[in-house]
Scaffold this motif. Structure first.
Motif, PDB file in Angstrom:
ATOM      1  N   ASP A  92       0.638  -1.086  -0.122  1.00 20.95           N
ATOM      2  CA  ASP A  92      -0.064  -0.078   0.075  1.00 20.95           C
ATOM      3  C   ASP A  92       0.899   1.332   0.045  1.00 20.95           C
ATOM      4  O   ASP A  92       1.906   1.149   0.535  1.00 20.95           O
ATOM      5  N   SER A  93       0.376   2.375  -0.428  1.00 22.19           N
ATOM      6  CA  SER A  93       1.174   3.426  -0.574  1.00 22.19           C
ATOM      7  C   SER A  93       0.625   4.304   0.653  1.00 22.19           C
ATOM      8  O   SER A  93       1.085   5.573   1.049  1.00 22.19           O
ATOM      9  N   GLN A  94      -0.338   3.854   1.581  1.00 17.35           N
ATOM     10  CA  GLN A  94      -0.555   4.495   2.607  1.00 17.35           C
ATOM     11  C   GLN A  94       0.536   4.532   3.554  1.00 17.35           C
ATOM     12  O   GLN A  94       1.063   3.475   4.009  1.00 17.35           O
ATOM     13  N   VAL A  95       0.854   5.595   4.262  1.00 21.62           N
ATOM     14  CA  VAL A  95       1.774   5.608   5.487  1.00 21.62           C
ATOM     15  C   VAL A  95       1.156   6.203   6.587  1.00 21.62           C
ATOM     16  O   VAL A  95       1.809   6.085   7.731  1.00 21.62           O
ATOM     17  N   ASP A  96      -0.106   5.896   6.922  1.00 25.31           N
ATOM     18  CA  ASP A  96      -0.701   6.295   7.928  1.00 25.31           C
ATOM     19  C   ASP A  96      -1.286   5.219   8.813  1.00 25.31           C
ATOM     20  O   ASP A  96      -1.863   5.287   9.840  1.00 25.31           O
ATOM     21  N   VAL A  97      -0.927   4.062   8.257  1.00 26.75           N
ATOM     22  CA  VAL A  97      -1.183   2.847   8.773  1.00 26.75           C
ATOM     23  C   VAL A  97       0.068   1.929   9.330  1.00 26.75           C
ATOM     24  O   VAL A  97       1.057   2.135   8.756  1.00 26.75           O
ATOM     25  N   PRO A  98       0.009   1.075  10.586  1.00 23.82           N
ATOM     26  CA  PRO A  98       1.191   1.013  10.999  1.00 23.82           C
ATOM     27  C   PRO A  98       1.967  -0.369   9.856  1.00 23.82           C
ATOM     28  O   PRO A  98       1.106  -0.900   9.342  1.00 23.82           O
ATOM     29  N   GLY A 106      12.176  -7.911  11.206  1.00 24.03           N
ATOM     30  CA  GLY A 106      12.353  -6.453  11.616  1.00 24.03           C
ATOM     31  C   GLY A 106      11.750  -6.360  13.024  1.00 24.03           C
ATOM     32  O   GLY A 106      11.363  -7.184  13.703  1.00 24.03           O
ATOM     33  N   ILE A 107      12.254  -5.253  13.585  1.00 19.46           N
ATOM     34  CA  ILE A 107      12.213  -4.858  14.980  1.00 19.46           C
ATOM     35  C   ILE A 107      11.247  -3.508  14.965  1.00 19.46           C
ATOM     36  O   ILE A 107      11.712  -2.763  14.465  1.00 19.46           O
ATOM     37  N   GLY A 108       9.967  -3.632  15.646  1.00 18.22           N
ATOM     38  CA  GLY A 108       9.348  -2.519  15.877  1.00 18.22           C
ATOM     39  C   GLY A 108       8.333  -2.248  14.634  1.00 18.22           C
ATOM     40  O   GLY A 108       8.165  -3.081  13.833  1.00 18.22           O
ATOM     41  N   VAL A 109       7.587  -1.206  14.721  1.00 15.18           N
ATOM     42  CA  VAL A 109       6.627  -0.876  13.825  1.00 15.18           C
ATOM     43  C   VAL A 109       6.876   0.560  13.224  1.00 15.18           C
ATOM     44  O   VAL A 109       7.274   1.422  13.886  1.00 15.18           O
ATOM     45  N   GLU A 110       6.582   0.962  12.114  1.00 14.38           N
ATOM     46  CA  GLU A 110       6.604   2.222  11.453  1.00 14.38           C
ATOM     47  C   GLU A 110       5.380   2.793  10.953  1.00 14.38           C
ATOM     48  O   GLU A 110       4.256   1.941  10.855  1.00 14.38           O
ATOM     49  N   TYR A 111       5.140   3.926  11.012  1.00 12.68           N
ATOM     50  CA  TYR A 111       4.307   4.746  10.703  1.00 12.68           C
ATOM     51  C   TYR A 111       2.783   4.745  11.543  1.00 12.68           C
ATOM     52  O   TYR A 111       2.578   3.744  12.396  1.00 12.68           O
ATOM     53  N   GLY A 112       1.726   5.468  11.675  1.00 13.44           N
ATOM     54  CA  GLY A 112       0.784   5.512  12.428  1.00 13.44           C
ATOM     55  C   GLY A 112       1.128   5.677  13.864  1.00 13.44           C
ATOM     56  O   GLY A 112       2.212   6.082  14.181  1.00 13.44           O
ATOM     57  N   GLU A 113       0.261   5.879  14.718  1.00 14.19           N
ATOM     58  CA  GLU A 113       0.144   6.118  16.105  1.00 14.19           C
ATOM     59  C   GLU A 113       1.108   4.939  16.683  1.00 14.19           C
ATOM     60  O   GLU A 113       2.029   5.371  17.694  1.00 14.19           O
ATOM     61  N   GLU A 114       0.917   3.988  16.370  1.00 16.32           N
ATOM     62  CA  GLU A 114       1.916   2.602  16.702  1.00 16.32           C
ATOM     63  C   GLU A 114       2.967   2.854  16.565  1.00 16.32           C
ATOM     64  O   GLU A 114       4.022   2.334  17.259  1.00 16.32           O
ATOM     65  N   GLY A 115       3.589   3.345  15.471  1.00 14.03           N
ATOM     66  CA  GLY A 115       4.954   3.639  14.866  1.00 14.03           C
ATOM     67  C   GLY A 115       5.523   4.591  15.921  1.00 14.03           C
ATOM     68  O   GLY A 115       6.595   4.377  16.184  1.00 14.03           O
ATOM     69  N   LEU A 116       4.609   5.736  16.014  1.00 17.60           N
ATOM     70  CA  LEU A 116       5.279   6.676  17.014  1.00 17.60           C
ATOM     71  C   LEU A 116       5.543   6.145  18.482  1.00 17.60           C
ATOM     72  O   LEU A 116       6.401   6.471  19.042  1.00 17.60           O
ATOM     73  N   VAL A 117       4.835   5.181  19.007  1.00 15.44           N
ATOM     74  CA  VAL A 117       4.678   4.724  20.242  1.00 15.44           C
ATOM     75  C   VAL A 117       6.060   3.828  20.287  1.00 15.44           C
ATOM     76  O   VAL A 117       6.792   3.971  21.554  1.00 15.44           O
TER      77      VAL A 117
END
Length: 128
Positions: A92-98, A106-117
Protein backbone atom coordinates in the motif's frame (compact mmCIF):
# COMPACT_ATOMS: atom_id res chain seq x y z
CA UNK A 1 8.60 -17.67 -15.59
CA UNK A 2 6.11 -14.97 -16.49
CA UNK A 3 7.04 -11.33 -16.95
CA UNK A 4 10.34 -9.55 -17.48
CA UNK A 5 12.75 -11.76 -15.61
CA UNK A 6 15.75 -9.62 -16.37
CA UNK A 7 17.48 -6.32 -15.92
CA UNK A 8 15.78 -3.21 -17.24
CA UNK A 9 17.55 -1.19 -19.89
CA UNK A 10 18.44 1.87 -17.80
CA UNK A 11 21.20 2.96 -15.46
CA UNK A 12 21.29 1.16 -12.13
CA UNK A 13 20.38 -2.31 -11.00
CA UNK A 14 16.68 -2.65 -11.72
CA UNK A 15 14.79 -5.91 -12.26
CA UNK A 16 11.60 -6.07 -14.28
CA UNK A 17 8.52 -7.28 -12.35
CA UNK A 18 8.48 -11.06 -12.61
CA UNK A 19 6.25 -13.95 -11.55
CA UNK A 20 8.02 -17.27 -11.07
CA UNK A 21 5.96 -20.44 -11.25
CA UNK A 22 6.80 -24.15 -10.92
CA UNK A 23 8.96 -23.41 -7.87
CA UNK A 24 8.96 -25.24 -4.54
CA UNK A 25 9.96 -24.77 -0.92
CA UNK A 26 13.71 -25.04 -0.58
CA UNK A 27 14.39 -22.49 -3.32
CA UNK A 28 15.92 -19.27 -1.96
CA UNK A 29 13.23 -17.24 -3.71
CA UNK A 30 10.60 -19.08 -1.66
CA UNK A 31 12.42 -19.54 1.65
CA UNK A 32 14.02 -16.12 2.06
CA UNK A 33 12.64 -12.60 2.04
CA UNK A 34 13.26 -10.99 -1.32
CA UNK A 35 13.16 -7.25 -1.77
CA UNK A 36 12.34 -6.84 -5.39
CA UNK A 37 9.47 -7.13 -7.82
CA UNK A 38 9.64 -10.94 -7.98
CA UNK A 39 6.74 -13.15 -6.89
CA UNK A 40 7.06 -16.93 -6.46
CA UNK A 41 3.76 -18.75 -7.01
CA UNK A 42 3.34 -22.25 -5.55
CA UNK A 43 0.37 -24.48 -6.34
CA UNK A 44 -1.53 -26.13 -3.51
CA UNK A 45 -4.56 -28.34 -3.06
CA UNK A 46 -5.14 -28.30 0.73
CA UNK A 47 -5.81 -24.91 2.36
CA UNK A 48 -4.75 -25.95 5.87
CA UNK A 49 -1.52 -27.38 4.49
CA UNK A 50 -0.67 -24.23 2.54
CA UNK A 51 -1.29 -22.06 5.62
CA UNK A 52 1.03 -24.32 7.64
CA UNK A 53 3.66 -24.11 4.90
CA UNK A 54 3.35 -20.33 4.68
CA UNK A 55 3.86 -19.99 8.43
CA UNK A 56 6.74 -22.48 8.51
CA UNK A 57 9.43 -19.81 8.24
CA UNK A 58 11.49 -17.57 10.49
CA UNK A 59 10.24 -14.58 8.49
CA UNK A 60 6.97 -12.70 8.68
CA UNK A 61 7.16 -9.25 7.14
CA UNK A 62 4.27 -9.14 4.71
CA UNK A 63 2.12 -11.38 2.58
CA UNK A 64 -0.93 -11.22 0.38
CA UNK A 65 -4.00 -13.44 -0.01
CA UNK A 66 -5.76 -13.58 -3.35
CA UNK A 67 -9.31 -14.90 -3.67
CA UNK A 68 -12.72 -14.16 -5.15
CA UNK A 69 -14.20 -15.18 -1.78
CA UNK A 70 -13.40 -12.24 0.54
CA UNK A 71 -14.73 -13.92 3.70
CA UNK A 72 -12.54 -16.97 3.08
CA UNK A 73 -9.58 -14.69 2.33
CA UNK A 74 -10.12 -12.90 5.67
CA UNK A 75 -10.07 -16.23 7.52
CA UNK A 76 -6.87 -17.24 5.76
CA UNK A 77 -5.31 -13.84 6.49
CA UNK A 78 -6.14 -14.19 10.19
CA UNK A 79 -4.25 -17.51 10.21
CA UNK A 80 -1.04 -16.13 8.70
CA UNK A 81 1.96 -15.04 10.77
CA UNK A 82 2.96 -11.77 9.11
CA UNK A 83 3.05 -8.16 10.21
CA UNK A 84 1.14 -6.87 7.17
CA UNK A 85 -1.36 -8.88 5.17
CA UNK A 86 -3.10 -7.55 2.08
CA UNK A 87 -6.13 -9.11 0.42
CA UNK A 88 -6.33 -8.97 -3.38
CA UNK A 89 -3.45 -6.49 -3.53
CA UNK A 90 0.14 -6.29 -2.39
CA UNK A 91 1.66 -3.30 -0.64
CA UNK A 92 0.00 0.00 0.00
CA UNK A 93 1.15 3.54 -0.52
CA UNK A 94 -0.60 4.54 2.70
CA UNK A 95 1.78 5.75 5.39
CA UNK A 96 -0.85 6.35 8.04
CA UNK A 97 -1.26 2.69 8.94
CA UNK A 98 1.24 0.71 11.01
CA UNK A 99 3.81 -1.41 9.18
CA UNK A 100 5.95 -3.99 10.94
CA UNK A 101 6.98 -7.60 10.78
CA UNK A 102 6.77 -10.72 12.91
CA UNK A 103 9.42 -13.27 13.82
CA UNK A 104 12.84 -12.31 12.42
CA UNK A 105 11.38 -9.73 10.02
CA UNK A 106 12.32 -6.48 11.61
CA UNK A 107 12.07 -4.94 15.01
CA UNK A 108 9.33 -2.48 15.78
CA UNK A 109 6.61 -0.79 13.82
CA UNK A 110 6.70 2.15 11.44
CA UNK A 111 3.99 4.68 10.61
CA UNK A 112 0.76 5.58 12.37
CA UNK A 113 0.26 6.10 16.09
CA UNK A 114 1.67 2.65 16.81
CA UNK A 115 4.86 3.59 15.00
CA UNK A 116 5.27 6.73 17.06
CA UNK A 117 4.86 4.71 20.25
CA UNK A 118 7.94 2.72 19.19
CA UNK A 119 10.00 5.88 19.80
CA UNK A 120 8.65 6.51 23.30
CA UNK A 121 9.82 5.19 26.60
CA UNK A 122 7.39 4.65 29.43
CA UNK A 123 8.39 5.79 32.90
CA UNK A 124 6.30 5.13 35.99
CA UNK A 125 6.93 7.01 39.25
CA UNK A 126 4.94 5.71 42.19
CA UNK A 127 4.77 7.73 45.41
CA UNK A 128 3.39 6.44 48.73
Amino acid sequence: MIGGGGALDRPGYFIAPTIVRDIKEGARLVDEEQYGPVLPVIQYSDLDDVIRRANDTVFGLGTSVWSTNIERARKVAASLEAGSIWINKHLDSQVDVPFGGMKESGIGVEYGEEGLVEFTQLQVISVA
